[in-house]
Design a protein around this motif. Structure first.
Motif, PDB file in Angstrom:
ATOM      1  N   ASP A  58       0.773  -1.194   0.069  1.00 28.84           N
ATOM      2  CA  ASP A  58      -0.241   0.017  -0.159  1.00 28.84           C
ATOM      3  C   ASP A  58       0.967   1.166   0.156  1.00 28.84           C
ATOM      4  O   ASP A  58       0.464   2.586  -0.174  1.00 28.84           O
ATOM      5  CB  ASP A  58      -0.951   0.057   1.273  1.00 28.84           C
ATOM      6  CG  ASP A  58      -1.864  -0.972   1.000  1.00 28.84           C
ATOM      7  OD1 ASP A  58      -2.258  -1.673   0.079  1.00 28.84           O
ATOM      8  OD2 ASP A  58      -2.545  -1.559   1.978  1.00 28.84           O
ATOM      9  N   HIS A 167       7.420   6.749   6.152  1.00 34.49           N
ATOM     10  CA  HIS A 167       6.200   6.492   6.927  1.00 34.49           C
ATOM     11  C   HIS A 167       6.399   6.179   8.203  1.00 34.49           C
ATOM     12  O   HIS A 167       5.567   6.582   9.156  1.00 34.49           O
ATOM     13  CB  HIS A 167       5.130   5.571   6.232  1.00 34.49           C
ATOM     14  CG  HIS A 167       5.829   3.944   6.260  1.00 34.49           C
ATOM     15  ND1 HIS A 167       6.989   3.627   5.614  1.00 34.49           N
ATOM     16  CD2 HIS A 167       5.449   3.133   6.990  1.00 34.49           C
ATOM     17  CE1 HIS A 167       7.207   2.264   6.002  1.00 34.49           C
ATOM     18  NE2 HIS A 167       6.275   2.074   6.867  1.00 34.49           N
ATOM     19  N   HIS A 193      -5.298  14.283   7.665  1.00 38.94           N
ATOM     20  CA  HIS A 193      -5.910  13.318   6.982  1.00 38.94           C
ATOM     21  C   HIS A 193      -7.547  13.713   6.372  1.00 38.94           C
ATOM     22  O   HIS A 193      -7.516  12.897   5.180  1.00 38.94           O
ATOM     23  CB  HIS A 193      -6.635  12.340   8.382  1.00 38.94           C
ATOM     24  CG  HIS A 193      -7.607  11.347   7.755  1.00 38.94           C
ATOM     25  ND1 HIS A 193      -7.018  10.298   6.991  1.00 38.94           N
ATOM     26  CD2 HIS A 193      -8.729  11.004   8.347  1.00 38.94           C
ATOM     27  CE1 HIS A 193      -8.184   9.550   6.566  1.00 38.94           C
ATOM     28  NE2 HIS A 193      -9.280   9.804   7.542  1.00 38.94           N
ATOM     29  N   GLY A 196      -6.328  14.654   2.718  1.00 34.58           N
ATOM     30  CA  GLY A 196      -5.825  13.875   1.892  1.00 34.58           C
ATOM     31  C   GLY A 196      -4.080  13.941   2.231  1.00 34.58           C
ATOM     32  O   GLY A 196      -3.188  13.480   1.442  1.00 34.58           O
ATOM     33  N   PRO A 199      -2.341   9.298   4.213  1.00 38.12           N
ATOM     34  CA  PRO A 199      -3.642   8.474   3.912  1.00 38.12           C
ATOM     35  C   PRO A 199      -4.226   7.710   5.050  1.00 38.12           C
ATOM     36  O   PRO A 199      -3.720   7.859   6.245  1.00 38.12           O
ATOM     37  CB  PRO A 199      -2.901   7.225   3.232  1.00 38.12           C
ATOM     38  CG  PRO A 199      -1.564   7.268   3.831  1.00 38.12           C
ATOM     39  CD  PRO A 199      -1.322   8.709   3.857  1.00 38.12           C
ATOM     40  N   ALA A 200      -5.473   7.055   4.748  1.00 37.43           N
ATOM     41  CA  ALA A 200      -6.243   6.441   5.977  1.00 37.43           C
ATOM     42  C   ALA A 200      -5.584   5.371   6.754  1.00 37.43           C
ATOM     43  O   ALA A 200      -5.587   5.541   8.167  1.00 37.43           O
ATOM     44  CB  ALA A 200      -7.422   5.784   5.267  1.00 37.43           C
ATOM     45  N   GLN A 201      -4.651   4.556   6.375  1.00 37.34           N
ATOM     46  CA  GLN A 201      -4.103   3.475   6.888  1.00 37.34           C
ATOM     47  C   GLN A 201      -3.015   4.028   7.905  1.00 37.34           C
ATOM     48  O   GLN A 201      -2.695   3.476   9.052  1.00 37.34           O
ATOM     49  CB  GLN A 201      -3.583   2.368   5.897  1.00 37.34           C
ATOM     50  CG  GLN A 201      -2.280   2.708   5.225  1.00 37.34           C
ATOM     51  CD  GLN A 201      -2.397   3.347   4.124  1.00 37.34           C
ATOM     52  OE1 GLN A 201      -3.632   3.955   3.696  1.00 37.34           O
ATOM     53  NE2 GLN A 201      -1.636   3.234   2.880  1.00 37.34           N
TER      54      GLN A 201
END
Length: 224
Positions: A58, A167, A193, A196, A199-201
């Motif tokens: 991802d 990350h 968040h 954008g 990312p969501a994860q």
């Protein structure tokens, strides 16, 4: 103050070397410098991502196969002793099954904190324990004045969006940032968040890591 580029490069090189080792372990003829190759596991991907693990694929990090990180286990980046801390990580092993390395304070993993699961069922049965693991507090020393990649949470998110930090640096910074010292507090991360920027994860992993700070679990059983 932002961390230096040499520190970032050294940590990235170490992570790459670890992934190369796992890719080559079951495929001795693999050309690490050549075309992308490795082991992928869609069933593990579905299971672990649903539980909040952050997947290499991802984040476009799957050149050497699948890997998943439990970012709530991440220590502050300057808590390491002689190296960068690392989160609990699962790898799809080239020879079959799954290799696990528990979160650590310095980028290295002792044999008693690494293990292998032959099947996804075996791994799934132990996920509660793996997710509960935290590096024991006596194994690292936090500096009196901790450092972060930037002076505000919003600026940290901007650095990640611009490719200036990785990350796991983003997660470590935003899990442990002293939000009470800023005007916007954690709302800055929520805004990043919503717009954008992250990312969501990663946002979910940061939220889970913040929640875990309220009730830390240490010394959970490791893999067999």
């Amino acid at each position: 103050m932002p961390k230096s580029k040499p520190r970032k490069k050294a940590a990235a090189k170490k992570k790459q070397q670890r992934r190369e080792f796992h890719a080559a372990a079951g495929a001795r003829t693999v050309d690490i410098e050549g075309a992308a190759q490795g082991t992928w596991d869609d069933d593990a991907q579905e299971l672990l991502v649903a539980r909040g693990w952050v997947a290499y694929r991802d984040l476009e990090m799957d050149q050497l196969g699948d890997g998943w990180e439990w970012l709530p286990s991440q220590l502050p980046l300057d808590a390491g002793v002689g190296g960068e801390p690392g989160p609990t990580t699962v790898f799809a092993a080239a020879e079959g099954g799954y290799d696990v390395e528990l979160a650590n304070a310095n980028g290295s993993v002792d044999p008693d904190r690494a293990g292998h699961y032959d099947t996804l069922e075996d791994l799934a049965a132990d996920l509660d324990s793996l997710e509960a693991w935290r590096v024991p507090a006596g194994e690292y020393v936090l500096p009196e004045v901790p450092t972060f990649s930037a002076d505000t949470p919003w600026a940290i998110c901007q650095l990640w969006a611009g490719g200036m930090i990785d990350h796991w640096e983003l997660a470590a910074d935003l899990i442990h940032f002293p939000y009470e010292e800023t005007e916007e507090g954690f709302a800055a991360v929520e805004r990043a968040h919503r717009t954008g920027l992250i990312p969501a994860q990663l946002y979910a992993a940061i939220r889970a890591g913040r929640d875990a700070q309220q009730d830390p679990l240490v010394g959970a059983p490791g893999p067999a």
